[in-house]
Write a protein that holds these residues in place. Structure first.
Motif, PDB file in Angstrom:
ATOM      1  N   PHE A 154      23.525  70.611  55.188  1.00 56.12           N
ATOM      2  CA  PHE A 154      23.376  71.819  55.949  1.00 56.12           C
ATOM      3  C   PHE A 154      23.542  71.449  57.436  1.00 56.12           C
ATOM      4  CE2 PHE A 154      21.445  72.044  51.722  1.00 56.12           C
ATOM      5  CZ  PHE A 154      22.403  72.981  51.173  1.00 56.12           C
ATOM      6  N   ASP A 155      22.803  70.426  57.953  1.00 54.75           N
ATOM      7  CA  ASP A 155      22.847  70.191  59.168  1.00 54.75           C
ATOM      8  C   ASP A 155      24.306  69.706  59.603  1.00 54.75           C
ATOM      9  OD1 ASP A 155      20.175  70.374  59.255  1.00 54.75           O
ATOM     10  OD2 ASP A 155      19.563  68.506  59.265  1.00 54.75           O
ATOM     11  N   TRP A 156      24.647  68.916  58.975  1.00 50.13           N
ATOM     12  CA  TRP A 156      26.034  68.499  59.130  1.00 50.13           C
ATOM     13  C   TRP A 156      27.283  69.620  59.090  1.00 50.13           C
ATOM     14  CZ3 TRP A 156      29.080  65.578  61.830  1.00 50.13           C
ATOM     15  CH2 TRP A 156      30.195  65.032  61.318  1.00 50.13           C
ATOM     16  N   ALA A 157      27.000  70.429  58.181  1.00 50.40           N
ATOM     17  CA  ALA A 157      28.181  71.732  58.048  1.00 50.40           C
ATOM     18  C   ALA A 157      27.908  72.446  59.199  1.00 50.40           C
ATOM     19  CB  ALA A 157      27.716  72.431  56.698  1.00 50.40           C
ATOM     20  N   LYS A 158      26.620  72.739  59.812  1.00 45.88           N
ATOM     21  CA  LYS A 158      26.517  73.720  60.841  1.00 45.88           C
ATOM     22  C   LYS A 158      27.129  72.851  62.144  1.00 45.88           C
ATOM     23  CE  LYS A 158      24.921  77.290  62.713  1.00 45.88           C
ATOM     24  NZ  LYS A 158      25.201  78.415  61.990  1.00 45.88           N
ATOM     25  N   GLU A 159      26.965  71.621  62.212  1.00 40.23           N
ATOM     26  CA  GLU A 159      27.632  70.844  63.405  1.00 40.23           C
ATOM     27  C   GLU A 159      28.813  70.777  63.323  1.00 40.23           C
ATOM     28  OE1 GLU A 159      26.041  66.765  64.001  1.00 40.23           O
ATOM     29  OE2 GLU A 159      27.654  66.359  65.339  1.00 40.23           O
ATOM     30  N   ASN A 184      26.841  75.587  42.937  1.00 40.88           N
ATOM     31  CA  ASN A 184      26.517  76.836  43.340  1.00 40.88           C
ATOM     32  C   ASN A 184      25.598  77.357  44.329  1.00 40.88           C
ATOM     33  OD1 ASN A 184      29.218  77.612  42.096  1.00 40.88           O
ATOM     34  ND2 ASN A 184      28.110  78.114  40.260  1.00 40.88           N
ATOM     35  N   LYS A 185      24.435  76.783  44.021  1.00 37.97           N
ATOM     36  CA  LYS A 185      23.220  77.034  44.822  1.00 37.97           C
ATOM     37  C   LYS A 185      23.491  76.454  46.270  1.00 37.97           C
ATOM     38  CE  LYS A 185      19.176  77.644  42.252  1.00 37.97           C
ATOM     39  NZ  LYS A 185      18.019  76.920  41.505  1.00 37.97           N
ATOM     40  N   ALA A 186      23.798  75.219  46.337  1.00 35.00           N
ATOM     41  CA  ALA A 186      24.232  74.534  47.581  1.00 35.00           C
ATOM     42  C   ALA A 186      25.410  75.457  48.367  1.00 35.00           C
ATOM     43  CB  ALA A 186      24.636  73.187  47.525  1.00 35.00           C
ATOM     44  N   LEU A 187      26.352  75.656  47.496  1.00 38.01           N
ATOM     45  CA  LEU A 187      27.724  76.564  48.194  1.00 38.01           C
ATOM     46  C   LEU A 187      27.102  77.898  48.671  1.00 38.01           C
ATOM     47  CD1 LEU A 187      30.146  75.910  45.150  1.00 38.01           C
ATOM     48  CD2 LEU A 187      30.680  75.425  47.882  1.00 38.01           C
ATOM     49  N   ALA A 188      26.217  78.629  48.008  1.00 35.75           N
ATOM     50  CA  ALA A 188      25.859  79.890  48.580  1.00 35.75           C
ATOM     51  C   ALA A 188      24.921  79.536  49.719  1.00 35.75           C
ATOM     52  CB  ALA A 188      24.921  80.547  47.542  1.00 35.75           C
ATOM     53  N   LYS A 189      24.216  78.362  49.805  1.00 33.59           N
ATOM     54  CA  LYS A 189      23.394  78.200  50.935  1.00 33.59           C
ATOM     55  C   LYS A 189      24.292  78.028  52.145  1.00 33.59           C
ATOM     56  CE  LYS A 189      19.595  75.552  52.645  1.00 33.59           C
ATOM     57  NZ  LYS A 189      18.541  74.274  52.297  1.00 33.59           N
ATOM     58  N   LEU A 190      25.406  77.224  52.252  1.00 34.64           N
ATOM     59  CA  LEU A 190      26.439  76.857  52.992  1.00 34.64           C
ATOM     60  C   LEU A 190      27.025  77.888  53.560  1.00 34.64           C
ATOM     61  CD1 LEU A 190      28.484  73.706  51.509  1.00 34.64           C
ATOM     62  CD2 LEU A 190      27.094  74.058  53.782  1.00 34.64           C
ATOM     63  N   SER A 191      27.576  78.934  52.633  1.00 39.41           N
ATOM     64  CA  SER A 191      28.157  80.164  52.908  1.00 39.41           C
ATOM     65  C   SER A 191      27.292  81.134  53.946  1.00 39.41           C
ATOM     66  CB  SER A 191      28.680  80.989  51.736  1.00 39.41           C
ATOM     67  OG  SER A 191      29.841  81.062  51.866  1.00 39.41           O
ATOM     68  N   ASP A 192      26.099  81.063  53.586  1.00 39.80           N
ATOM     69  CA  ASP A 192      25.034  81.853  54.280  1.00 39.80           C
ATOM     70  C   ASP A 192      24.764  81.263  55.670  1.00 39.80           C
ATOM     71  OD1 ASP A 192      23.241  83.926  54.433  1.00 39.80           O
ATOM     72  OD2 ASP A 192      21.569  82.457  54.180  1.00 39.80           O
ATOM     73  N   ALA A 219      31.962  81.145  47.070  1.00 39.22           N
ATOM     74  CA  ALA A 219      32.944  80.270  47.704  1.00 39.22           C
ATOM     75  C   ALA A 219      34.166  81.140  47.915  1.00 39.22           C
ATOM     76  CB  ALA A 219      33.261  79.205  46.606  1.00 39.22           C
ATOM     77  N   ASP A 220      34.954  80.731  49.463  1.00 40.71           N
ATOM     78  CA  ASP A 220      36.191  81.368  49.503  1.00 40.71           C
ATOM     79  C   ASP A 220      37.244  80.834  48.841  1.00 40.71           C
ATOM     80  OD1 ASP A 220      35.108  83.122  51.752  1.00 40.71           O
ATOM     81  OD2 ASP A 220      34.410  81.076  52.335  1.00 40.71           O
ATOM     82  N   ALA A 221      37.180  79.735  48.224  1.00 33.95           N
ATOM     83  CA  ALA A 221      38.204  78.926  47.554  1.00 33.95           C
ATOM     84  C   ALA A 221      37.562  78.051  46.519  1.00 33.95           C
ATOM     85  CB  ALA A 221      39.291  78.125  48.548  1.00 33.95           C
ATOM     86  N   ALA A 222      38.549  77.652  45.475  1.00 31.49           N
ATOM     87  CA  ALA A 222      38.005  76.796  44.477  1.00 31.49           C
ATOM     88  C   ALA A 222      38.942  75.517  44.336  1.00 31.49           C
ATOM     89  CB  ALA A 222      37.468  77.406  43.267  1.00 31.49           C
ATOM     90  N   LEU A 223      38.668  74.366  44.537  1.00 31.24           N
ATOM     91  CA  LEU A 223      39.634  73.350  44.296  1.00 31.24           C
ATOM     92  C   LEU A 223      39.154  72.402  42.877  1.00 31.24           C
ATOM     93  CD1 LEU A 223      40.484  70.702  46.931  1.00 31.24           C
ATOM     94  CD2 LEU A 223      39.378  69.842  44.948  1.00 31.24           C
ATOM     95  N   ALA A 224      40.293  72.213  42.269  1.00 26.03           N
ATOM     96  CA  ALA A 224      40.007  71.187  41.095  1.00 26.03           C
ATOM     97  C   ALA A 224      41.098  70.451  40.882  1.00 26.03           C
ATOM     98  CB  ALA A 224      39.906  72.287  39.774  1.00 26.03           C
ATOM     99  N   ALA A 225      41.273  69.446  40.033  1.00 24.47           N
ATOM    100  CA  ALA A 225      42.417  68.446  39.890  1.00 24.47           C
ATOM    101  C   ALA A 225      42.535  68.565  38.213  1.00 24.47           C
ATOM    102  CB  ALA A 225      42.016  67.271  40.259  1.00 24.47           C
ATOM    103  N   SER A 226      41.905  67.825  37.586  1.00 19.20           N
ATOM    104  CA  SER A 226      42.285  67.341  36.137  1.00 19.20           C
ATOM    105  C   SER A 226      42.450  68.800  35.318  1.00 19.20           C
ATOM    106  CB  SER A 226      41.355  66.439  35.583  1.00 19.20           C
ATOM    107  OG  SER A 226      39.890  66.854  35.403  1.00 19.20           O
TER     108      SER A 226
END
Lengths: 251, 193
Positions: A154-159, A184-192, A219-226
């Motif tokens: 979260f510190d890094w994201a802010k930076e 999702n929990k971490a994602l929601a925290k990031l978005s906030d 999330a604003d977008a979701a990425l996936a591969a397989s």
């Protein structure tokens, strides 16, 4: 209304897609250009190409691939892997990439984010963050999630936001490859915490996982591969399901 | 048909050239005033920061040339914003082709707006064959205010002008070159103007 984006990710090695891709009858499923066109036609909103064996020798091959994708594909795409300088980005944007994604090189030298956003605009600078939850703390990892750092997610994201990143691509190493849902929990925290778009990555296994990451993970977008490459989740079907759940998508 | 893309060092213009190539047209990249004047159609692209882009236009004299052009001109993204009167980005005066100001989205929404949004209230030949609420791809932190010259609107925090028209000048906030089939239709329409 701005829609939520569905983003297939293609791993590239020596100009070819790796991990089998087996979702439609393609002339050459190893050809990233053929695949990219197919995904664009099937309703993907954006594409990410990740050069997983980025070396100096195959840089030319990657540039040729980017040029061909830009020539033939009519949706936006991001290129990542082995990007560590303004010159690298200049080359890729000149070949027609819309955005670039940087990861380890940004952790090693955070000023790179400022340099790129000053020179090219933040809209084309995606900072990819691989993180793992260890004893309740989310720590940033390098080199495809193999090397831990002491940097808090979260510190890094802010930076990175403050330094001019236009978007964050967050991959949870705890979820990646599990097909058990996104972090999702971490994602929601990031978005906030930050005011730039967040792309969720790692853990896609079912349509419900996408619903959850847009609703709970904000999330604003979701990425996936397989799940896309093997046709486990057809993109059209996914988008229709999202729309039925009241999530805005481009259909 | 002679088709020019104004080249003043403004980001990813290759994509626009490729988009026309897919439609069967060769567009040239040029900053040469004579070439631009002789063209049947002119594309005025732009990615990056407004005030520094205006400085580049002034250095080359293109800021004087562009408003005098008589053929159809299409500004894309920052190109459209620079055709407006003023931009909050770097507090810069624009080319004044569209009598409207460009402002920044507030922090009540994520900035930049990045992704596919709908366009509505379409009123121009530029949108022939394109339906109301069609999706276009946008990446921007600043927007042109809703105004009389608006030929399309989008919603993000508020309703703003996502396309503008004044005589032979057209501007779109979205990227038609990246907006799948609907974007291609718009480029085709522009070529027919």
């Amino acid at each position: 209304m701005l829609t939520k984006r569905i983003v297939p990710c293609l791993d590239i090695k020596n100009g070819r897609t790796v991990k089998g891709v087996n979702f439609v009858d393609l002339r050459d499923a190893g050809d990233p250009v053929v695949l990219a066109k197919q995904y664009a036609d099937l309703g993907a909103d954006e594409l990410v190409f990740l050069d997983i064996a980025a070396t100096l020798e195959n840089r030319k091959t990657m540039h040729d691939m980017v040029l061909k994708v830009a020539e033939q594909v009519n949706i936006p795409f991001t290129v990542g892997g082995g990007i560590s300088s303004v010159a690298d980005v200049d080359d890729l944007l000149h070949c027609g990439a819309d955005k670039v994604s940087i990861n380890s090189s940004a952790v090693k030298r955070p000023e790179l984010i400022n340099e790129l956003s000053d020179k090219f605009g933040s809209q084309c600078v995606v900072v990819a963050i691989d993180a793992k939850e260890v004893d309740g703390e989310w720590l940033v990892h390098l080199a495809g999630g193999t090397i831990p750092t002491e940097l808090n997610l979260f510190d890094w994201a802010k930076e990175v936001e403050q330094r001019g990143a236009g978007e964050i691509l967050f991959t949870s190493m705890n979820h990646d490859g599990t097909k058990a849902g996104f972090a999702n929990k971490a994602l929601a925290k990031l978005s906030d915490l930050v005011n730039i778009p967040i792309i969720a990555s790692g853990g896609a296994g079912t349509i419900q996982h996408f619903v959850d990451t847009f609703k709970e993970g904000i999330a604003d977008a979701a990425l996936a591969a397989s799940v896309f490459h093997f046709g486990e989740i057809p993109i059209l079907e996914l988008k229709e399901a999202l729309q039925n759940k009241g999530i805005p998508v481009r259909l | 048909m002679k088709l020019s893309i104004v080249n003043y060092g403004a980001g990813n213009i290759k994509s626009i050239q490729f988009a026309f190539q897919r439609l069967g047209y060769d567009a040239i990249l040029t900053d040469n005033p004579e070439e631009i004047i002789k063209s049947d159609k002119v594309i005025f692209p732009g990615v990056g920061e407004a005030s520094s882009a205006m400085v580049k236009l002034k250095q080359s004299g293109l800021d004087q040339l562009i408003p005098t052009l008589k053929q159809p001109v299409l500004g894309i993204c920052l190109g459209m914003q620079l055709m407006c009167s003023h931009s909050e980005e770097g507090d810069t005066t624009g080319l004044g082709i569209f009598d409207v100001n460009v402002k920044r989205f507030s922090n009540n929404v994520k900035v930049p707006q990045m992704g596919w949004n709908t366009i509505s209230n379409l009123k121009s030949d530029l949108f022939k064959g394109i339906k109301e609420k069609e999706y276009m791809y946008l990446v921007h932190s600043y927007y042109a205010e809703q105004c009389k010259k608006s030929i399309a609107t989008s919603d993000y925090e508020l309703e703003y002008a996502s396309a503008l028209e004044n005589d032979n000048f057209f501007g779109v906030q979205f990227h038609p070159e990246k907006s799948s089939k609907a974007g291609e239709q718009l480029l085709k329409n522009f070529l027919k103007l």
